[in-house]
Design an enzyme around this catalytic site. Structure first.
Site, PDB file in Angstrom:
ATOM      1  N   LYS A 145       0.839  -1.206   0.000  1.00  0.00           N
ATOM      2  CA  LYS A 145       0.000   0.000   0.000  1.00  0.00           C
ATOM      3  C   LYS A 145       0.872   1.253   0.000  1.00  0.00           C
ATOM      4  CE  LYS A 145      -0.357  -0.346   5.041  1.00  0.00           C
ATOM      5  NZ  LYS A 145      -1.200  -0.866   6.140  1.00  0.00           N
ATOM      6  N   ARG A 174     -10.825  -0.146  14.541  1.00  0.00           N
ATOM      7  CA  ARG A 174     -10.491   0.659  13.366  1.00  0.00           C
ATOM      8  C   ARG A 174     -11.280   0.205  12.149  1.00  0.00           C
ATOM      9  NH1 ARG A 174      -4.501   0.938  10.613  1.00  0.00           N
ATOM     10  NH2 ARG A 174      -5.126  -1.146   9.950  1.00  0.00           N
ATOM     11  N   TYR A 202      15.539  30.221   9.269  1.00  0.00           N
ATOM     12  CA  TYR A 202      14.286  30.872   9.671  1.00  0.00           C
ATOM     13  C   TYR A 202      14.205  31.029  11.188  1.00  0.00           C
ATOM     14  CZ  TYR A 202      11.997  30.621   5.107  1.00  0.00           C
ATOM     15  OH  TYR A 202      11.644  30.801   3.809  1.00  0.00           O
TER      16      TYR A 202
END
Ligand SMILES: *Cc1c(COP(=O)(O)O)cnc(C)c1O
Length: 392
Positions: A52, A151, A273
């Site tokens: 998958k 699930r 940053y």
């Protein structure tokens, strides 16, 4: 509306191998070796491959074909579209299952393509039976039961219903009964034995079908978890299926990122940053052409490492979208130049190391790996080279 302008033909081709700042090397020989290790470990159980999410980001077509060559005949994906792509590639004597089941209305196309659903509810069983009737054949499918993960799969009440009304199965061929473990990577977790006991108890009422409960982690639990089929994903791709113990799998991936600039900065200069890092002494920095847009997590800001010819060098400041700054002050003059590669995954730093440093799991690192990478495959089985480049 303006018509979309015809594309201007480019004068030259630009292969990814030349343009990309990162090279992901995928060792299909190692995937095959891992398949053999799992087969040894699973003894009498068949080892099915879970491919998958594009084989966890490594290329479902390449991985499936290598595993096919190694003798694998059963494949699992999550979604119908993935099964559709794979079904075209694989010979008829293989099975391709859709773990997430089928959305209503997609059963006919799945049946026509020879794709097998994992049926996760009574509605899905009924819908598959209807398509079977329409096609006048008992179509094969897997049935998943929920043994405690909450699930996917039939709830205990639905299983009771199915046992009471077995004729629901008269029109389908339930070739495989599956469940999934919530804690297979924690060998001592009591939920493993509880789920297995529940699975065995319910499976006894649904006789005939082959059974499967183990994922990669489950293969390394006791043999009682192996049943008839194990469904291996992450272990095939080289991550440690039994965290805490030495990794029994071979490493499959290597990731190298190019240096795109080198600079010297004086003490007191900020980096990246937010200027979260300030040089405490004069430093030499290298900027790499990889960032969080390539799946190299921003959580590695100030925590990640790269390797320059085997020497560990730290990330400094924040991980940007397309770049990461590393401190190469400890590397000799002229050793690293613009365009050179540094190692992010390989012999010095494993997938499990990176996942730990990033505060995540190897699954997430693998499946996030950049669409911009050049992917280089080692050990493509003989005769498959041409076919696969056509599909890539
Ligand atoms: C993803 C998945 C697997 C494979 O799990 P790994 O831990 O990668 O081996 C097996 N079964 C089901 C139902 C899954 O969703």
């Amino acid at each position: 509306m303006q018509p979309f302008p015809a594309p201007v033909p480019f004068p030259i081709q630009l292969p990814r191998a030349i343009s990309a700042d990162c090279v992901l090397t995928i060792d299909l020989g190692a995937v095959r070796a891992n398949y053999r290790t799992l087969r040894d470990r699973a003894q009498n159980a068949e080892v099915a491959a879970v491919v998958k999410a594009d084989a966890y980001g490594l290329g479902a077509a390449h991985c499936a074909m290598a595993l096919l060559d190694e003798g694998c005949r059963t494949f699992f994906v999550a979604q119908l579209a993935e099964a559709h792509e794979l079904r075209r590639l694989l010979p008829a004597d293989t099975a391709v299952y859709v773990l997430n089941g089928l959305r209503p209305g997609t059963e006919a196309v799945a049946a026509a393509c020879g794709i097998r659903p994992v049926l996760n509810s009574l509605e899905q069983i009924t819908a598959w039976a209807l398509i079977s009737t329409a096609r006048n054949e008992r179509l094969p499918a897997a049935i998943q039961i929920d043994t405690g993960m909450s699930r996917l799969g039939l709830s205990p009440r639905e299983v009771d219903h199915l046992i009471a009304e077995r004729e629901l199965l008269d029109w389908i061929e339930p070739v495989l009964l599956i469940s999934h473990l919530a804690c297979a990577d924690e060998a001592d977790h009591p939920a493993n034995a509880e789920q297995l006991a529940r699975f065995d108890r319910l499976a006894a009422f649904l006789p005939g079908e082959r059974r499967s409960i183990a994922n990669s982690g489950g293969v390394f639990l006791s043999p009682a978890f192996h049943n008839n089929v194990v469904r291996a994903g992450i272990a095939l791709y080289g991550a440690n299926p039994c965290p805490g113990a030495p990794n029994p799998m071979q490493s499959v991936v290597r990731l190298d990122a190019r240096v795109i600039q080198i600079r010297d900065i004086p003490a007191g200069t900020g980096i990246g940053y937010g200027l979260t890092y300030t040089a405490t002494s004069d430093m030499r920095l290298a900027t790499l052409g990889i960032g969080y847009a390539d799946g190299w997590p921003r959580s590695l800001s100030g925590r990640g490492h790269a390797y320059v010819n085997g020497t560990r060098v730290p990330f400094v400041g924040r991980v940007s979208m397309d770049s990461i700054v590393i401190d190469i002050s400890a590397i000799g003059d002229g050793v690293l130049r613009c365009g050179d590669f540094v190692e992010l995954l390989g012999p010095n730093q494993t997938l499990d190391d990176v996942a730990r440093d990033a505060g995540t799991i190897p699954y997430e690192i693998l499946t996030s790996m950049g669409r911009r990478f050049h992917r280089d495959y080692l050990d493509i089985p003989a005769g498959q080279q041409l076919d696969l480049t056509r599909l890539a």
